[in-house]
Write a protein that holds these residues in place. Structure first.
Motif, PDB file in Angstrom:
ATOM      1  N   VAL A 101      -0.074 -13.052  15.204  1.00 43.20           N
ATOM      2  CA  VAL A 101      -0.232 -11.881  14.278  1.00 43.20           C
ATOM      3  C   VAL A 101       0.753 -11.740  13.222  1.00 43.20           C
ATOM      4  N   SER A 102       0.604 -11.564  11.856  1.00 46.88           N
ATOM      5  CA  SER A 102       1.822 -11.612  10.918  1.00 46.88           C
ATOM      6  C   SER A 102       2.008 -10.006  10.468  1.00 46.88           C
ATOM      7  N   THR A 103       3.176  -9.759  10.514  1.00 47.05           N
ATOM      8  CA  THR A 103       3.471  -8.407  10.008  1.00 47.05           C
ATOM      9  C   THR A 103       3.040  -8.308   8.487  1.00 47.05           C
ATOM     10  N   PRO A 104       2.496  -7.168   7.895  1.00 42.53           N
ATOM     11  CA  PRO A 104       2.300  -7.185   6.494  1.00 42.53           C
ATOM     12  C   PRO A 104       3.149  -7.687   5.352  1.00 42.53           C
ATOM     13  N   ASP A 105       4.400  -7.472   5.618  1.00 46.61           N
ATOM     14  CA  ASP A 105       5.611  -7.816   4.753  1.00 46.61           C
ATOM     15  C   ASP A 105       6.020  -9.267   4.796  1.00 46.61           C
ATOM     16  N   ARG A 106       5.492 -10.163   5.846  1.00 43.30           N
ATOM     17  CA  ARG A 106       6.095 -11.249   6.190  1.00 43.30           C
ATOM     18  C   ARG A 106       6.108 -12.465   4.951  1.00 43.30           C
ATOM     19  N   PHE A 107       4.948 -12.649   4.364  1.00 41.77           N
ATOM     20  CA  PHE A 107       5.222 -13.521   3.423  1.00 41.77           C
ATOM     21  C   PHE A 107       5.940 -12.989   2.045  1.00 41.77           C
ATOM     22  N   ALA A 108       5.917 -11.785   1.843  1.00 43.97           N
ATOM     23  CA  ALA A 108       6.778 -11.205   0.648  1.00 43.97           C
ATOM     24  C   ALA A 108       8.190 -11.571   0.891  1.00 43.97           C
ATOM     25  N   ARG A 109       8.530 -11.405   2.051  1.00 40.23           N
ATOM     26  CA  ARG A 109       9.753 -11.398   2.420  1.00 40.23           C
ATOM     27  C   ARG A 109      10.533 -12.821   2.468  1.00 40.23           C
ATOM     28  N   GLN A 110       9.594 -13.777   2.933  1.00 37.36           N
ATOM     29  CA  GLN A 110       9.929 -15.198   3.061  1.00 37.36           C
ATOM     30  C   GLN A 110       9.707 -15.925   1.593  1.00 37.36           C
ATOM     31  N   TRP A 111       8.574 -15.424   1.064  1.00 37.16           N
ATOM     32  CA  TRP A 111       8.716 -15.873  -0.546  1.00 37.16           C
ATOM     33  C   TRP A 111      10.005 -15.470  -1.257  1.00 37.16           C
ATOM     34  N   ALA A 112      10.329 -14.528  -1.288  1.00 41.07           N
ATOM     35  CA  ALA A 112      11.490 -14.128  -1.795  1.00 41.07           C
ATOM     36  C   ALA A 112      12.745 -15.290  -1.814  1.00 41.07           C
ATOM     37  N   LEU A 113      13.007 -15.737  -0.682  1.00 39.25           N
ATOM     38  CA  LEU A 113      14.104 -16.601  -0.319  1.00 39.25           C
ATOM     39  C   LEU A 113      13.459 -18.082  -0.881  1.00 39.25           C
ATOM     40  N   ILE A 114      12.327 -18.553  -0.588  1.00 38.85           N
ATOM     41  CA  ILE A 114      11.816 -19.434  -1.245  1.00 38.85           C
ATOM     42  C   ILE A 114      11.889 -19.631  -2.633  1.00 38.85           C
ATOM     43  N   ASP A 115      11.617 -18.638  -3.207  1.00 37.65           N
ATOM     44  CA  ASP A 115      11.930 -18.483  -4.902  1.00 37.65           C
ATOM     45  C   ASP A 115      13.328 -18.551  -5.214  1.00 37.65           C
ATOM     46  N   GLN A 116      14.186 -18.483  -4.290  1.00 37.02           N
ATOM     47  CA  GLN A 116      15.654 -18.663  -4.458  1.00 37.02           C
ATOM     48  C   GLN A 116      16.018 -19.970  -4.387  1.00 37.02           C
ATOM     49  N   GLY A 117      15.238 -20.883  -3.861  1.00 39.11           N
ATOM     50  CA  GLY A 117      15.405 -22.282  -3.791  1.00 39.11           C
ATOM     51  C   GLY A 117      15.670 -22.974  -2.626  1.00 39.11           C
ATOM     52  N   TYR A 118      15.216 -22.157  -1.310  1.00 39.21           N
ATOM     53  CA  TYR A 118      15.169 -22.570  -0.131  1.00 39.21           C
ATOM     54  C   TYR A 118      14.198 -23.397   0.323  1.00 39.21           C
ATOM     55  N   ASP A 119      14.184 -24.490   1.186  1.00 34.55           N
ATOM     56  CA  ASP A 119      13.082 -25.271   1.433  1.00 34.55           C
ATOM     57  C   ASP A 119      12.528 -24.864   2.850  1.00 34.55           C
ATOM     58  N   LEU A 120      12.953 -24.236   3.463  1.00 34.30           N
ATOM     59  CA  LEU A 120      12.350 -23.610   4.854  1.00 34.30           C
ATOM     60  C   LEU A 120      12.865 -22.515   5.387  1.00 34.30           C
ATOM     61  N   VAL A 121      12.196 -21.411   5.406  1.00 36.33           N
ATOM     62  CA  VAL A 121      12.462 -20.126   5.770  1.00 36.33           C
ATOM     63  C   VAL A 121      11.712 -19.670   7.045  1.00 36.33           C
ATOM     64  N   GLY A 122      12.352 -19.269   8.033  1.00 37.28           N
ATOM     65  CA  GLY A 122      11.604 -18.935   9.459  1.00 37.28           C
ATOM     66  C   GLY A 122      11.762 -17.406   9.527  1.00 37.28           C
ATOM     67  N   SER A 123      11.743 -17.061  10.661  1.00 32.53           N
ATOM     68  CA  SER A 123      11.894 -15.505  10.916  1.00 32.53           C
ATOM     69  C   SER A 123      11.908 -15.123  12.507  1.00 32.53           C
ATOM     70  N   GLY A 124      12.367 -13.930  12.942  1.00 30.60           N
ATOM     71  CA  GLY A 124      12.370 -13.731  14.240  1.00 30.60           C
ATOM     72  C   GLY A 124      10.692 -13.371  14.669  1.00 30.60           C
ATOM     73  N   MET A 125      10.472 -13.265  15.792  1.00 32.58           N
ATOM     74  CA  MET A 125       9.262 -12.665  16.154  1.00 32.58           C
ATOM     75  C   MET A 125       9.155 -11.960  17.466  1.00 32.58           C
ATOM     76  N   PHE A 126       8.416 -11.289  17.438  1.00 32.43           N
ATOM     77  CA  PHE A 126       8.020 -10.501  18.876  1.00 32.43           C
ATOM     78  C   PHE A 126       6.992 -10.940  19.801  1.00 32.43           C
ATOM     79  N   GLU A 127       6.909 -10.771  21.167  1.00 35.12           N
ATOM     80  CA  GLU A 127       6.012 -11.211  21.904  1.00 35.12           C
ATOM     81  C   GLU A 127       4.997 -10.352  22.330  1.00 35.12           C
ATOM     82  N   PHE A 128       3.925 -10.340  22.581  1.00 32.14           N
ATOM     83  CA  PHE A 128       2.788  -9.477  23.127  1.00 32.14           C
ATOM     84  C   PHE A 128       1.964 -10.489  23.763  1.00 32.14           C
ATOM     85  N   GLU A 129       1.135  -9.718  24.990  1.00 32.08           N
ATOM     86  CA  GLU A 129       0.157 -10.520  25.619  1.00 32.08           C
ATOM     87  C   GLU A 129      -1.214 -10.265  25.206  1.00 32.08           C
TER      88      GLU A 129
END
Length: 280
Positions: A101-129
């Motif tokens: 499940v993606s959080t609602p702001d996931r892509f907006a926050r990653q895209w902001a870094l991609i737009d700065q010239g990064y080639d790969l942007v990952g993030s933290g994640m939480f576990e659930f069952e």
């Protein structure tokens, strides 16, 4: 609703749950503050009718263009992702698995870094069952190139399901290559060694569904052998020193052979929160 110039890449196989898939897709498209411009779903081999029906519904009702890539037989995640990379229209791709499940702001926050010239942007994640609202643990990745490279000498510095990356950067290193269950780690190593601009967002932007057998799959002799093979490659390419190689072979090989319950405790207590030695 704002749309970004990137593709969503989502592989599906026979073992996926239709309800989980629906939640994964909606969280990554309908619920995003920055939607993908398109979605490419790779069906890795034949699937049960209930899952096939859900895929047809998603394609028909998707608010963004959604295309299917159907592989005639199950070829595994590595080949499925490469097939999807061949089919995407846009130069940037966001990864997603069919039960997360993606959080609602996931892509907006990653895209902001991609737009700065990064080639790969990952993030933290939480576990659930079962319920994404009930979180069991958080995996915090290293942030900043120096810490990412240092961490990569001992552990995968990226949470694979969270990745957003430029296809051109993957093209330069040969895209995904078979490496047991460590094809994502091997990809990250090659990108770092190639000089790609990589970064992580420490905040958890994805919920990772953890099944009962998740930690059992990380162990056994097969996984240990894959670990040792990876360490030999890191030594060969000069990514680790001889002493680091010997330490990794001993410690990580032993970890793979531990009972699943012990691995769960160690991973969540140390590895999942970042190691003390994650500094350059």
């Amino acid at each position: 609703m704002t749309v970004g110039e990137f593709s969503l890449l989502l592989p599906v196989y026979a073992g996926d749950d239709p309800g989980f898939l629906r939640l994964a897709y909606e969280s990554s498209v309908q619920q995003q503050t920055l939607r993908p411009a398109e979605a490419v779903i790779v069906q890795d081999g034949e699937v049960p009718e209930a899952l096939a029906a859900e895929l047809r519904r998603i394609v028909k009702e998707s608010p963004i263009p959604c295309r299917m890539v159907e592989l005639p037989e199950n070829r595994g995640l590595c080949e499925a992702l490469n097939a999807g990379l061949e089919a995407v229209t846009f130069p940037v791709v966001a990864r997603m698995d069919a039960d997360d499940v993606s959080t609602p702001d996931r892509f907006a926050r990653q895209w902001a870094l991609i737009d700065q010239g990064y080639d790969l942007v990952g993030s933290g994640m939480f576990e659930f069952e079962r319920d994404p609202g009930i979180q069991s643990a958080t995996r915090v990745p290293p942030v900043g190139f120096a810490r990412i490279r240092a961490h990569a000498r001992t552990h995968n510095p990226f949470n694979h399901p969270t990745m957003m990356y430029r296809v051109a950067a993957l093209d330069r290193v040969g895209r995904y290559q078979p490496f047991g269950r460590m094809e994502d780690y091997w990809l990250g190593i090659r990108l770092i060694a190639d000089g790609a601009r990589v970064e992580n967002i420490a905040d958890p932007l994805l919920g990772y569904r953890v099944g009962a057998g998740a930690f059992a799959r990380r162990g056994g002799w097969s996984e240990a052998r894959t670990e040792w093979r990876l360490q030999r490659e890191l030594l060969r390419m000069g990514f680790v020193t001889r002493s680091q190689y010997l330490r990794n072979v001993a410690m990580k090989g032993a970890y793979r052979l531990l009972p699943a319950g012990v691995k769960r405790v160690l991973f969540r207590g140390l590895i999942g929160r970042g190691l003390p030695g994650d500094r350059a």
